[in-house]
Design a protein around this motif. Structure first.
Motif, PDB file in Angstrom:
ATOM      1  N   ARG A  82      21.145  61.614  65.506  1.00  0.00           N
ATOM      2  CA  ARG A  82      19.951  61.045  64.882  1.00  0.00           C
ATOM      3  C   ARG A  82      19.592  61.743  63.566  1.00  0.00           C
ATOM      4  O   ARG A  82      19.152  61.114  62.614  1.00  0.00           O
ATOM      5  N   GLY A  83      19.800  63.038  63.489  1.00  0.00           N
ATOM      6  CA  GLY A  83      19.444  63.787  62.291  1.00  0.00           C
ATOM      7  C   GLY A  83      20.556  63.896  61.261  1.00  0.00           C
ATOM      8  O   GLY A  83      20.376  64.482  60.203  1.00  0.00           O
ATOM      9  N   GLU A  84      21.726  63.312  61.574  1.00  0.00           N
ATOM     10  CA  GLU A  84      22.841  63.395  60.634  1.00  0.00           C
ATOM     11  C   GLU A  84      22.453  62.724  59.327  1.00  0.00           C
ATOM     12  O   GLU A  84      21.927  61.638  59.293  1.00  0.00           O
ATOM     13  N   GLY A  85      22.691  63.377  58.228  1.00  0.00           N
ATOM     14  CA  GLY A  85      22.298  62.845  56.929  1.00  0.00           C
ATOM     15  C   GLY A  85      21.054  63.523  56.390  1.00  0.00           C
ATOM     16  O   GLY A  85      20.866  63.636  55.195  1.00  0.00           O
ATOM     17  N   LEU A  86      20.181  63.983  57.275  1.00  0.00           N
ATOM     18  CA  LEU A  86      18.960  64.646  56.818  1.00  0.00           C
ATOM     19  C   LEU A  86      19.262  65.975  56.144  1.00  0.00           C
ATOM     20  O   LEU A  86      18.505  66.419  55.289  1.00  0.00           O
ATOM     21  N   LYS A  87      20.374  66.586  56.518  1.00  0.00           N
ATOM     22  CA  LYS A  87      20.740  67.870  55.923  1.00  0.00           C
ATOM     23  C   LYS A  87      21.016  67.752  54.429  1.00  0.00           C
ATOM     24  O   LYS A  87      21.018  68.725  53.711  1.00  0.00           O
ATOM     25  N   SER A  88      21.238  66.512  53.944  1.00  0.00           N
ATOM     26  CA  SER A  88      21.532  66.289  52.538  1.00  0.00           C
ATOM     27  C   SER A  88      20.296  66.044  51.686  1.00  0.00           C
ATOM     28  O   SER A  88      20.404  65.907  50.477  1.00  0.00           O
ATOM     29  N   LEU A  89      19.131  65.951  52.321  1.00  0.00           N
ATOM     30  CA  LEU A  89      17.914  65.737  51.543  1.00  0.00           C
ATOM     31  C   LEU A  89      17.673  66.932  50.640  1.00  0.00           C
ATOM     32  O   LEU A  89      17.854  68.075  51.028  1.00  0.00           O
ATOM     33  N   ARG A  90      17.231  66.664  49.424  1.00  0.00           N
ATOM     34  CA  ARG A  90      17.075  67.743  48.447  1.00  0.00           C
ATOM     35  C   ARG A  90      15.664  68.302  48.392  1.00  0.00           C
ATOM     36  O   ARG A  90      15.453  69.363  47.861  1.00  0.00           O
ATOM     37  N   THR A  91      14.685  67.567  48.908  1.00  0.00           N
ATOM     38  CA  THR A  91      13.310  68.043  48.854  1.00  0.00           C
ATOM     39  C   THR A  91      12.654  67.892  50.209  1.00  0.00           C
ATOM     40  O   THR A  91      12.569  66.795  50.737  1.00  0.00           O
ATOM     41  N   ALA A  92      12.214  68.994  50.759  1.00  0.00           N
ATOM     42  CA  ALA A  92      11.483  68.963  52.016  1.00  0.00           C
ATOM     43  C   ALA A  92      10.130  69.654  51.824  1.00  0.00           C
ATOM     44  O   ALA A  92       9.423  69.908  52.778  1.00  0.00           O
ATOM     45  N   ARG A  93       9.782  69.942  50.582  1.00  0.00           N
ATOM     46  CA  ARG A  93       8.541  70.663  50.323  1.00  0.00           C
ATOM     47  C   ARG A  93       7.402  69.699  50.016  1.00  0.00           C
ATOM     48  O   ARG A  93       7.617  68.527  49.724  1.00  0.00           O
ATOM     49  N   VAL A  94       6.202  70.207  50.029  1.00  0.00           N
ATOM     50  CA  VAL A  94       5.026  69.406  49.713  1.00  0.00           C
ATOM     51  C   VAL A  94       5.010  69.150  48.207  1.00  0.00           C
ATOM     52  O   VAL A  94       5.185  70.077  47.408  1.00  0.00           O
ATOM     53  N   LEU A  95       4.821  67.892  47.840  1.00  0.00           N
ATOM     54  CA  LEU A  95       4.775  67.548  46.419  1.00  0.00           C
ATOM     55  C   LEU A  95       3.416  67.921  45.857  1.00  0.00           C
ATOM     56  O   LEU A  95       2.390  67.744  46.508  1.00  0.00           O
ATOM     57  N   GLU A  96       3.423  68.417  44.633  1.00  0.00           N
ATOM     58  CA  GLU A  96       2.187  68.855  43.983  1.00  0.00           C
ATOM     59  C   GLU A  96       1.989  68.106  42.679  1.00  0.00           C
ATOM     60  O   GLU A  96       2.962  67.710  42.019  1.00  0.00           O
ATOM     61  N   GLN A  97       0.741  67.951  42.300  1.00  0.00           N
ATOM     62  CA  GLN A  97       0.396  67.284  41.048  1.00  0.00           C
ATOM     63  C   GLN A  97       1.138  67.952  39.892  1.00  0.00           C
ATOM     64  O   GLN A  97       1.224  69.175  39.812  1.00  0.00           O
ATOM     65  N   GLY A  98       1.678  67.120  39.010  1.00  0.00           N
ATOM     66  CA  GLY A  98       2.386  67.622  37.839  1.00  0.00           C
ATOM     67  C   GLY A  98       3.900  67.675  38.010  1.00  0.00           C
ATOM     68  O   GLY A  98       4.622  67.785  37.023  1.00  0.00           O
ATOM     69  N   MET A  99       4.385  67.607  39.248  1.00  0.00           N
ATOM     70  CA  MET A  99       5.834  67.612  39.458  1.00  0.00           C
ATOM     71  C   MET A  99       6.433  66.299  38.956  1.00  0.00           C
ATOM     72  O   MET A  99       5.809  65.253  39.017  1.00  0.00           O
ATOM     73  N   VAL A 100       7.653  66.380  38.458  1.00  0.00           N
ATOM     74  CA  VAL A 100       8.428  65.202  38.069  1.00  0.00           C
ATOM     75  C   VAL A 100       9.719  65.277  38.872  1.00  0.00           C
ATOM     76  O   VAL A 100      10.384  66.306  38.888  1.00  0.00           O
ATOM     77  N   LEU A 101      10.050  64.190  39.560  1.00  0.00           N
ATOM     78  CA  LEU A 101      11.295  64.178  40.310  1.00  0.00           C
ATOM     79  C   LEU A 101      11.930  62.815  40.332  1.00  0.00           C
ATOM     80  O   LEU A 101      11.324  61.824  39.939  1.00  0.00           O
TER      81      LEU A 101
ATOM     82  N   CYS B 154       7.509  62.757  28.374  1.00  0.00           N
ATOM     83  CA  CYS B 154       7.108  63.881  27.521  1.00  0.00           C
ATOM     84  C   CYS B 154       5.607  64.063  27.525  1.00  0.00           C
ATOM     85  O   CYS B 154       5.100  65.166  27.586  1.00  0.00           O
ATOM     86  N   LYS B 155       4.865  62.978  27.477  1.00  0.00           N
ATOM     87  CA  LYS B 155       3.406  63.064  27.476  1.00  0.00           C
ATOM     88  C   LYS B 155       2.909  63.654  28.792  1.00  0.00           C
ATOM     89  O   LYS B 155       2.065  64.531  28.803  1.00  0.00           O
ATOM     90  N   SER B 156       3.442  63.172  29.920  1.00  0.00           N
ATOM     91  CA  SER B 156       2.984  63.643  31.224  1.00  0.00           C
ATOM     92  C   SER B 156       3.295  65.115  31.426  1.00  0.00           C
ATOM     93  O   SER B 156       2.464  65.880  31.852  1.00  0.00           O
ATOM     94  N   VAL B 157       4.521  65.514  31.102  1.00  0.00           N
ATOM     95  CA  VAL B 157       4.915  66.896  31.288  1.00  0.00           C
ATOM     96  C   VAL B 157       4.208  67.786  30.284  1.00  0.00           C
ATOM     97  O   VAL B 157       3.791  68.889  30.604  1.00  0.00           O
ATOM     98  N   GLY B 158       4.005  67.310  29.066  1.00  0.00           N
ATOM     99  CA  GLY B 158       3.372  68.094  28.022  1.00  0.00           C
ATOM    100  C   GLY B 158       1.923  68.459  28.308  1.00  0.00           C
ATOM    101  O   GLY B 158       1.414  69.431  27.790  1.00  0.00           O
ATOM    102  N   LYS B 159       1.258  67.694  29.160  1.00  0.00           N
ATOM    103  CA  LYS B 159      -0.145  67.965  29.476  1.00  0.00           C
ATOM    104  C   LYS B 159      -0.289  69.140  30.424  1.00  0.00           C
ATOM    105  O   LYS B 159      -1.365  69.681  30.592  1.00  0.00           O
ATOM    106  N   GLN B 160       0.783  69.514  31.060  1.00  0.00           N
ATOM    107  CA  GLN B 160       0.703  70.577  32.084  1.00  0.00           C
ATOM    108  C   GLN B 160       0.621  71.942  31.454  1.00  0.00           C
ATOM    109  O   GLN B 160       1.169  72.255  30.490  1.00  0.00           O
TER     110      GLN B 160
END
Length: 112
Positions: free
Chosen positions: A3-22, A106-112
């Motif tokens: 059931r969990g096969e494939g989940l090991k390949s996920l790149r982000t398991a952290r909490v997303l925070e304002q200002g992140m771009v992904l 650029c505008k979004s990232v530049g405001k940070q």
């Protein structure tokens, strides 16, 4: 296939925070050894249409990436690419690689 096969390949398991771009990378891939394994498994094969799968073997698959900017109240989509079957087929018929335009990045990232 567990059931969990494939989940090991996920790149982000952290909490997303304002200002992140992904980048979100949904895709449908036709990987022979995984397809063969799934088609041979009676539990999984009942969910697969082997005739349709055979048509797409050898193509590799498809992925349409989205770039997002995490905001205080959700996310802002930064990518502008064709999404519908009709839009994608029109781009393919033109024989051109469509440029992905991300002016907000650029505008979004530049405001940070």
């Amino acid at each position: 296939m567990s059931r969990g096969e494939g989940l090991k390949s996920l790149r982000t398991a952290r909490v997303l925070e304002q200002g992140m771009v992904l980048t979100i990378e949904p895709g449908c891939y036709f990987i022979d050894h995984l397809l063969d394994k799934a088609l041979a498994d009676p539990t999984l094969s009942k969910f697969l249409n082997s005739d349709v799968i055979q048509k797409f073997r050898g193509t590799g698959g498809v992925r349409i990436e989205d770039d997002i900017h995490v905001t205080e109240n959700g996310a802002e989509l930064l990518s502008r690419v064709p999404r519908s079957v009709e839009e994608i087929e029109a781009v393919m018929a033109e024989g051109q690689k469509q440029e992905v335009i991300v002016p907000q990045l650029c505008k979004s990232v530049g405001k940070q």
